[in-house]
Design a protein around this motif. Structure first.
Motif: not given
Length: 120
Positions: A43-50
């Protein structure tokens, strides 16, 4: 220049917890917004938290909201990701990211990643 080194990954059973750490070196840590991303196999890299520079604002992907908590300690140049109620679908390589503006769009600095594996 900022160097990021993640740690804390490992193997955990579903329902368990892990805390990831990202240690930063280089220019002033408090000048950077920080974030965590993840990439599952195939899968593609995805945002989790900032988290904002001061730590006063946080944001999460819907998939982790309510289970993950991002925090930072500017005195220790470290950002954390506390992961609770882990699910097998959380299995991924987790990357720390930093940017002077926002990590939501192509952050400038990346760590090397740490593997998190959640068994069912």
């Amino acid at each position: 220049q900022v160097q990021l080194v993640e740690s804390g990954g490992g193997l955990v059973q579903a329902g368990g917890s892990l805390r990831l750490s990202c240690a930063a070196s280089g220019r002033s840590f408090s000048s950077y917004a920080m974030g965590w991303f993840r990439q599952a196999p195939g899968k593609e890299r995805e945002f989790a938290a900032t988290i904002s520079r001061s730590g006063g604002r946080t944001d999460y992907a819907d998939s982790v909201k309510g289970r993950f908590t991002i925090s930072r300690d500017n005195a220790k140049n470290t950002v954390y990701l506390q992961m609770n109620s882990l699910k097998p679908e959380d299995t991924a390589v987790y990357y720390c990211a930093a940017d002077s503006r926002t990590v939501r769009t192509n952050p400038h600095y990346w760590g090397q990643g740490t593997q998190v594996t959640v068994s069912s």
